[in-house]
Design a protein around this motif. Structure first.
Motif, PDB file in Angstrom:
ATOM      1  N   ALA A 199       0.839  -1.284  -0.172  1.00 30.39           N
ATOM      2  CA  ALA A 199      -0.144   0.111   0.121  1.00 30.39           C
ATOM      3  C   ALA A 199       1.016   1.288   0.067  1.00 30.39           C
ATOM      4  CB  ALA A 199      -0.922  -0.010   1.394  1.00 30.39           C
ATOM      5  N   ASP A 200       2.079   1.107  -0.040  1.00 29.60           N
ATOM      6  CA  ASP A 200       3.118   2.345  -0.160  1.00 29.60           C
ATOM      7  C   ASP A 200       2.890   3.028  -1.323  1.00 29.60           C
ATOM      8  OD1 ASP A 200       3.838   1.103   2.375  1.00 29.60           O
ATOM      9  OD2 ASP A 200       5.877   0.660   1.417  1.00 29.60           O
ATOM     10  N   GLU A 201       3.138   4.314  -1.056  1.00 24.01           N
ATOM     11  CA  GLU A 201       2.985   5.234  -2.296  1.00 24.01           C
ATOM     12  C   GLU A 201       4.133   4.501  -3.232  1.00 24.01           C
ATOM     13  OE1 GLU A 201       4.822   9.633  -3.109  1.00 24.01           O
ATOM     14  OE2 GLU A 201       2.673   9.669  -2.519  1.00 24.01           O
ATOM     15  N   PRO A 202       4.201   4.458  -4.563  1.00 20.25           N
ATOM     16  CA  PRO A 202       4.881   3.987  -5.553  1.00 20.25           C
ATOM     17  C   PRO A 202       6.207   4.922  -5.814  1.00 20.25           C
ATOM     18  CG  PRO A 202       2.963   4.627  -6.701  1.00 20.25           C
ATOM     19  CD  PRO A 202       2.557   4.669  -5.507  1.00 20.25           C
ATOM     20  N   ALA A 203       7.560   4.144  -5.766  1.00 21.57           N
ATOM     21  CA  ALA A 203       8.693   5.062  -6.136  1.00 21.57           C
ATOM     22  C   ALA A 203       8.800   5.675  -7.320  1.00 21.57           C
ATOM     23  CB  ALA A 203       9.707   4.413  -5.666  1.00 21.57           C
ATOM     24  N   ASP A 204       7.981   5.315  -8.494  1.00 19.35           N
ATOM     25  CA  ASP A 204       7.660   5.485  -9.595  1.00 19.35           C
ATOM     26  C   ASP A 204       6.525   6.515  -9.987  1.00 19.35           C
ATOM     27  OD1 ASP A 204       6.168   3.590  -9.438  1.00 19.35           O
ATOM     28  OD2 ASP A 204       6.309   2.586 -11.478  1.00 19.35           O
ATOM     29  N   LEU A 205       5.866   7.011  -9.180  1.00 19.99           N
ATOM     30  CA  LEU A 205       4.666   8.012  -9.099  1.00 19.99           C
ATOM     31  C   LEU A 205       5.160   9.189 -10.163  1.00 19.99           C
ATOM     32  CD1 LEU A 205       1.784   8.600  -8.047  1.00 19.99           C
ATOM     33  CD2 LEU A 205       2.896  10.176  -6.527  1.00 19.99           C
ATOM     34  N   GLY A 206       4.265   9.055 -11.316  1.00 17.50           N
ATOM     35  CA  GLY A 206       4.438  10.090 -12.240  1.00 17.50           C
ATOM     36  C   GLY A 206       5.106   9.857 -13.332  1.00 17.50           C
ATOM     37  N   LEU A 207       5.757   8.473 -13.358  1.00 16.83           N
ATOM     38  CA  LEU A 207       6.182   8.098 -14.712  1.00 16.83           C
ATOM     39  C   LEU A 207       5.417   7.792 -15.654  1.00 16.83           C
ATOM     40  CD1 LEU A 207       9.466   6.229 -13.383  1.00 16.83           C
ATOM     41  CD2 LEU A 207       9.344   8.686 -14.205  1.00 16.83           C
ATOM     42  N   VAL A 208       5.599   7.565 -17.166  1.00 21.48           N
ATOM     43  CA  VAL A 208       4.974   6.964 -17.944  1.00 21.48           C
ATOM     44  C   VAL A 208       5.392   5.849 -18.405  1.00 21.48           C
ATOM     45  CG1 VAL A 208       3.717   7.433 -20.042  1.00 21.48           C
ATOM     46  CG2 VAL A 208       3.630   9.331 -18.412  1.00 21.48           C
ATOM     47  N   TYR A 209       4.796   4.739 -18.562  1.00 23.32           N
ATOM     48  CA  TYR A 209       5.239   3.406 -19.174  1.00 23.32           C
ATOM     49  C   TYR A 209       4.914   3.310 -20.517  1.00 23.32           C
ATOM     50  CZ  TYR A 209       7.510   2.179 -14.623  1.00 23.32           C
ATOM     51  OH  TYR A 209       7.952   2.277 -13.432  1.00 23.32           O
ATOM     52  N   SER A 210       5.456   3.083 -21.467  1.00 20.25           N
ATOM     53  CA  SER A 210       5.216   2.535 -22.906  1.00 20.25           C
ATOM     54  C   SER A 210       5.564   1.312 -23.180  1.00 20.25           C
ATOM     55  CB  SER A 210       5.936   3.654 -23.828  1.00 20.25           C
ATOM     56  OG  SER A 210       5.405   4.961 -23.684  1.00 20.25           O
ATOM     57  N   MET A 211       4.758   0.627 -23.770  1.00 27.37           N
ATOM     58  CA  MET A 211       4.839  -0.874 -24.059  1.00 27.37           C
ATOM     59  C   MET A 211       4.695  -1.138 -25.396  1.00 27.37           C
ATOM     60  SD  MET A 211       2.459  -2.476 -20.787  1.00 27.37           S
ATOM     61  CE  MET A 211       1.464  -1.320 -20.830  1.00 27.37           C
ATOM     62  N   ARG A 212       5.387  -2.069 -25.845  1.00 31.24           N
ATOM     63  CA  ARG A 212       5.542  -2.425 -27.451  1.00 31.24           C
ATOM     64  C   ARG A 212       6.038  -3.745 -27.582  1.00 31.24           C
ATOM     65  NH1 ARG A 212      10.737  -2.984 -29.578  1.00 31.24           N
ATOM     66  NH2 ARG A 212      12.426  -1.893 -28.393  1.00 31.24           N
ATOM     67  N   SER A 213       5.908  -4.210 -28.571  1.00 27.04           N
ATOM     68  CA  SER A 213       6.503  -5.389 -29.252  1.00 27.04           C
ATOM     69  C   SER A 213       7.981  -5.191 -29.287  1.00 27.04           C
ATOM     70  CB  SER A 213       5.629  -6.085 -30.535  1.00 27.04           C
ATOM     71  OG  SER A 213       6.414  -6.874 -31.147  1.00 27.04           O
ATOM     72  N   THR A 214       8.703  -5.975 -28.935  1.00 28.23           N
ATOM     73  CA  THR A 214       9.964  -5.932 -29.157  1.00 28.23           C
ATOM     74  C   THR A 214      10.486  -6.169 -30.563  1.00 28.23           C
ATOM     75  OG1 THR A 214      10.492  -8.152 -28.296  1.00 28.23           O
ATOM     76  CG2 THR A 214      10.829  -6.195 -26.700  1.00 28.23           C
ATOM     77  N   THR A 215       9.644  -6.926 -31.415  1.00 25.86           N
ATOM     78  CA  THR A 215      10.207  -7.396 -32.837  1.00 25.86           C
ATOM     79  C   THR A 215      10.302  -5.960 -33.638  1.00 25.86           C
ATOM     80  OG1 THR A 215       9.197  -9.447 -32.616  1.00 25.86           O
ATOM     81  CG2 THR A 215       9.939  -8.862 -34.753  1.00 25.86           C
ATOM     82  N   ARG A 216      11.311  -5.506 -34.190  1.00 22.20           N
ATOM     83  CA  ARG A 216      11.302  -4.640 -35.088  1.00 22.20           C
ATOM     84  C   ARG A 216      11.736  -4.907 -36.680  1.00 22.20           C
ATOM     85  NH1 ARG A 216      15.091  -0.542 -31.480  1.00 22.20           N
ATOM     86  NH2 ARG A 216      16.516  -2.282 -31.902  1.00 22.20           N
ATOM     87  N   ASP A 217      10.522  -5.738 -37.379  1.00 18.40           N
ATOM     88  CA  ASP A 217      10.849  -6.233 -38.654  1.00 18.40           C
ATOM     89  C   ASP A 217      10.935  -5.478 -39.634  1.00 18.40           C
ATOM     90  OD1 ASP A 217       8.367  -5.629 -38.390  1.00 18.40           O
ATOM     91  OD2 ASP A 217       7.546  -7.676 -38.621  1.00 18.40           O
ATOM     92  N   HIS A 218      10.516  -4.076 -39.672  1.00 19.87           N
ATOM     93  CA  HIS A 218      10.599  -3.227 -40.915  1.00 19.87           C
ATOM     94  C   HIS A 218      10.587  -1.689 -40.380  1.00 19.87           C
ATOM     95  CE1 HIS A 218       6.422  -3.609 -39.980  1.00 19.87           C
ATOM     96  NE2 HIS A 218       6.350  -2.304 -40.442  1.00 19.87           N
TER      97      HIS A 218
END
Length: 305
Positions: A29-48
């Motif tokens: 229940a602690d306040e997260p240490a990464d409060l305010g950050l933005v996470y971007s998620m993607r497929s790691t395959t870069r085929d083109h």
């Protein structure tokens, strides 16, 4: 202490709460240490790439808007006289995305060749010290580069990665909150096989605002450093403004002939050296009280190891 990428650590449950939203509940229940950050998620395959300029000349991309680029962005290879002017690489403001891509927006590539004594014809014997695999760079195809009056904002990686032995000018740009170094000068014949040394780089009149890594990172990937054979040389850093938080303005390795002068540095946050040097030679650093400011907790340091 902040955890490394804690988004999916100690998760109790994940559920969908809207068309594009999920809710993650954690075991603590602690306040997260990464409060305010933005996470971007993607497929790691870069085929083109998003676009490709190949075996071409006198190509101009003007006033174009690139809203999303899968993998690599606008790639150019074995081409000449390529100009990118007035273009925008930015996700639509109402899209909910924070970046138009997850790799280099404009990769201009020249891959090194790799060969052993047998895969390449030679006019004379190779020196005795060359054994096994050897990287070969076609120096007739290295470009001159000018990157002038651009804005790099919230890039998840580096703002500019450049390695060319011909003249490189990076001038009057603004780098805001790049995830890593704002300007990265590599030199790699072991992993990506894509770049050699630089010989003439001018970084002048730019603004650097709180990058995630060193504002300027001269980082050849050599494993052995020799004063007689520094990888990079001829780097001038002048008339720039740095606003930093816990990172150096310049971190350099195996570089000869660095000139750092007439720059303004403001350091915030934890105590960090303004300049870090590793196996660098013939270096002239000018830091004066009129050209730099620092919070009371800061300190000035130079390292040469």
């Amino acid at each position: 202490m902040a955890r490394p990428e804690p988004l999916f650590e100690d998760v109790r449950s994940i559920r969908v709460v809207g068309e594009r939203d999920i809710r993650i509940d954690y075991e603590y229940a602690d306040e997260p240490a990464d409060l305010g950050l933005v996470y971007s998620m993607r497929s790691t395959t870069r085929d083109h790439p998003g676009a490709l300029v190949l075996d071409s000349a006198e190509v101009t991309l003007s006033r174009m808007r690139f809203r999303f680029l899968h993998g690599f962005g606008v790639a150019a290879q074995t081409s000449r006289d390529v100009t990118v002017e007035g273009c925008q690489f930015q996700a639509p403001p109402d899209s909910g995305r924070h970046s138009a891509g997850f790799a280099d927006f404009i990769p201009v590539l020249r891959l090194l060749g790799t060969s052993c004594r047998a895969r390449l014809p030679l006019r004379r014997e190779l020196p005795d010290g060359l054994v096994g695999w050897t990287a070969v760079e076609n120096v007739t195809r290295t470009p001159t580069v000018q990157i002038v009056r651009n804005i790099f904002r919230n890039v998840p990686t580096r703002g500019v990665l450049v390695t060319s032995r011909r003249a490189v000018l990076i001038e009057e740009n603004r780098f805001e909150h790049t995830g890593m170094a704002s300007i990265y000068v590599s030199g790699d014949a072991a992993e990506w096989w894509e770049s050699g040394p630089v010989r003439d780089v001018t970084i002048r009149g730019n603004e650097f605002v709180e990058p995630g890594g060193p504002a300027i990172h001269l980082d050849p990937r050599n494993t052995q450093c020799d004063q007689r054979r520094a990888v990079h040389s001829g780097v001038l850093v002048t008339e720039n403004q740095f606003v930093l938080d816990g990172v150096p303005a310049l971190d350099a390795k195996s570089t000869r002939g660095i000139r750092f002068r007439d720059n303004s540095i403001v350091q915030r946050g934890q105590e960090t050296p303004d300049i870090i040097l590793r196996s660098c030679f013939d270096v002239r650093i000018e830091l004066d009280s009129a050209g730099r400011k620092r919070a009371p907790s800061g300190g000035l340091g130079e390292i040469n190891a």
